[in-house]
Design an enzyme around this catalytic site. Structure first.
Site, PDB file in Angstrom:
ATOM      1  N   GLY A   1      -3.587   9.982 -11.765  1.00 33.80           N
ATOM      2  CA  GLY A   1      -4.094  10.643 -10.559  1.00 33.80           C
ATOM      3  C   GLY A   1      -5.363  11.447 -10.778  1.00 33.80           C
TER       4      GLY A   1
ATOM      5  N   ASP B   1      -9.125  -3.724  -0.270  1.00 33.30           N
ATOM      6  CA  ASP B   1      -8.851  -2.289  -0.111  1.00 33.30           C
ATOM      7  C   ASP B   1     -10.130  -1.465  -0.259  1.00 33.30           C
ATOM      8  OD1 ASP B   1      -8.330  -3.410  -2.809  1.00 33.30           O
ATOM      9  OD2 ASP B   1      -8.346  -1.305  -3.392  1.00 33.30           O
TER      10      ASP B   1
END
Ligand code: AMP
Ligand code: MG
Length: 486
Positions: free
Chosen positions: A125, A251
């Site tokens: 992340g 995406d």
């Protein structure tokens, strides 16, 4: 507090069905420090650059504090990555909210590199400083080139180190966007097989990006048509400046028509249609010349997701969508020829100007000429600068070009002005970008990066100080390679 910063956040995405996202706070970081604040962008958003630079502002930009009105969430999406369908979602990005600007516009504020989310899969992340600074530079350069793009509001370092190939400082980028709706968002929604959710998402996209469609009888077909048009225009603009996105997965393609996701992208120096920079693009799927074709492929995937909304008769829906998609190449060619015409000084290009432009590109390829600088040589009539311009073949081409310009009966100054507005004096040259990144990341010296940003902010200024930034890389340098930077 609110008035100090100027935050004026709404959270329309959070009002969509919760299956489309997950509420998620950013992960706090130990020692945030602001290294770049985009003052001009902040002001246009109604935010105070001074307040953002303060300790409290830095805490917000690092994800340690939420600004007033924030409702942080990670968006779900799917996507075809190099042709293979995958479930994805914001794995290291968090939408803080939508800033409503003083002009009444709505922009997503998103933190990138702000910790894990339910969509992180195996990832941490986080983001390293270098790639976040790189996204800042290239996205702002794109904005300077007047190409629709997400933008970069700030980079803050986190005080942590992030492990990739090496252990380097971590950072959070604040990105702004007309929205983060992607083709992949629709692929995800379509995969849920819940038409109500799909319809809510499509209506949301229409309201945000193409509100005039609300009055159309088949607004979902309209959404497809408008996205095709926006992407045809965008890809033409990429091609005209020699931009190679590098990872045109579904995406990474927006519904708004903004460029998004500055991972392995780079600008082409020497003109070669087969140019690929990304180290993972082994088969050249996303090579320079393939970009229009890939865009059309991605748009076909978008069209498929909309079929249930376009018509109850799925055969009919498919025919309608296919007819729309056929327009992509017409639209793309129109935008490309218009832009190429202006680069050659032609206000109203004719169909046969395509041959004139194509022949020039072929000569550039054969003579390994620099794409950007060849157009500058034409603009400033510098015909002694390159091997290409000194060649016999070029002289023959130049005569044809001159005849074409003569037919316009326009003073040269007017033609040249048009060319100056269409041919950038500078692009973010890879060797330059790498150099300023190295000085910033390794030496903590942000002055060269700041100078480069200033030069790239006005590429059509053609000022004397830009000249040194126009130089192509050393011809003996190793071929430039980019990495996804995740
Ligand atoms: P990209 O190649 O940047 O379009 O990313 C593809 C997917 O990987 C997206 O879902 C990203 O959010 C996710 N991702 C990239 N880097 C990380 C990371 N360090 N941690 C978690 N997810 C990531
Ligand atoms: Mg992406």
């Amino acid at each position: 507090m609110q008035s100090d910063f100027g935050f004026n956040l709404d959270n329309s995405y959070a009002r969509l069905p919760e299956i489309l996202f997950s509420f998620q706070n950013p992960t706090p970081v130990p020692a945030p420090e602001a290294v770049l604040i985009n003052a001009k962008l902040a002001e246009s958003l109604g935010l105070s650059p001074q307040a953002l630079r303060s300790k409290a502002g830095t805490a917000i930009l690092a994800g340690n504090e939420n600004p007033p009105g924030a409702l942080p969430l990670a968006q779900a999406y799917a996507g075809h990555q190099f042709g293979h369908f995958t479930m994805l979602g914001d794995g290291r990005a968090i939408l803080i909210g939508e800033q409503i600007t003083p002009a009444g516009e709505r922009f997503d504020l998103q933190l990138k590199g702000s910790g894990r989310t339910p969509y992180s899969r195996g990832g941490d992340g986080k983001a390293q400083l270098g790639p976040m600074l790189r996204e800042y530079i290239i996205s702002e350069a794109m904005h300077g080139l007047r190409i629709p793009t997400t933008r970069s509001l700030a980079v803050v370092t986190t005080g942590e180190r992030v492990q990739r190939e090496s252990l380097l400082p971590g950072a959070v980028l604040t990105r702004t966007a007309a929205s983060h709706l992607r083709v992949g968002t629709f692929q995800y929604a379509a995969g849920l097989r819940d038409e109500k959710v799909l319809k809510l998402l499509a209506d949301y996209a229409i309201e945000r990006h193409y509100p005039d469609l609300a009055r159309e009888s088949n607004r979902y077909l309209g959404l497809f048509r408008e996205t095709i048009r926006a992407q045809a225009s965008l890809i033409a603009q990429w091609m005209l400046v020699g931009f190679i996105h590098g990872v045109m997965n579904t995406d990474n393609m927006t519904i708004s028509g903004e460029t998004i996701d500055y991972g392995p992208c780079a600008f082409m120096d020497t003109f070669d249609p087969a140019t690929v920079f990304s180290s993972i693009d082994h088969h050249g799927r996303y090579a320079y010349a393939n970009q229009p074709k890939i865009a059309a492929w991605n748009l076909a995937r978008f069209g498929e997701t909309l079929l249930p909304l376009i018509d109850v008769d799925q055969e009919k829906a498919r025919t309608l969508a296919e007819d729309e998609l056929k327009n992509f190449s017409t639209e793309y060619n129109k935008y490309f020829l218009d832009g190429m015409g202006r680069k050659l000084g032609l206000a109203e290009p004719r169909k046969d100007d395509k041959v004139l432009a194509g022949d020039l590109l072929q000569l550039m390829y054969e003579h390994k000429a620099d794409y950007t600088n060849t157009f500058l040589d034409l603009t400033f009539q510098r015909f002694d600068q390159s091997e290409l311009c000194r060649s016999e073949a070029f002289l023959r081409w130049q005569r044809r070009w001159q005849e074409r310009l003569n037919a316009n009966q326009e003073p040269w100054e007017e033609t040249q002005d048009r060319m100056k507005q269409s041919n950038p004096a500078v692009i973010p040259r890879n060797h330059r970008v790498e150099e300023v990144l190295r000085l910033a990341v390794q030496g903590g010296d942000y002055d060269p990066l700041g100078k480069l940003l200033q030069i790239l902010a006005a590429p059509f200024a053609h000022s004397p100080e830009q000249a040194e930034f126009a130089a192509p890389p050393d011809p003996n340098a190793a071929p430039y390679r980019t990495f996804c930077g995740t």
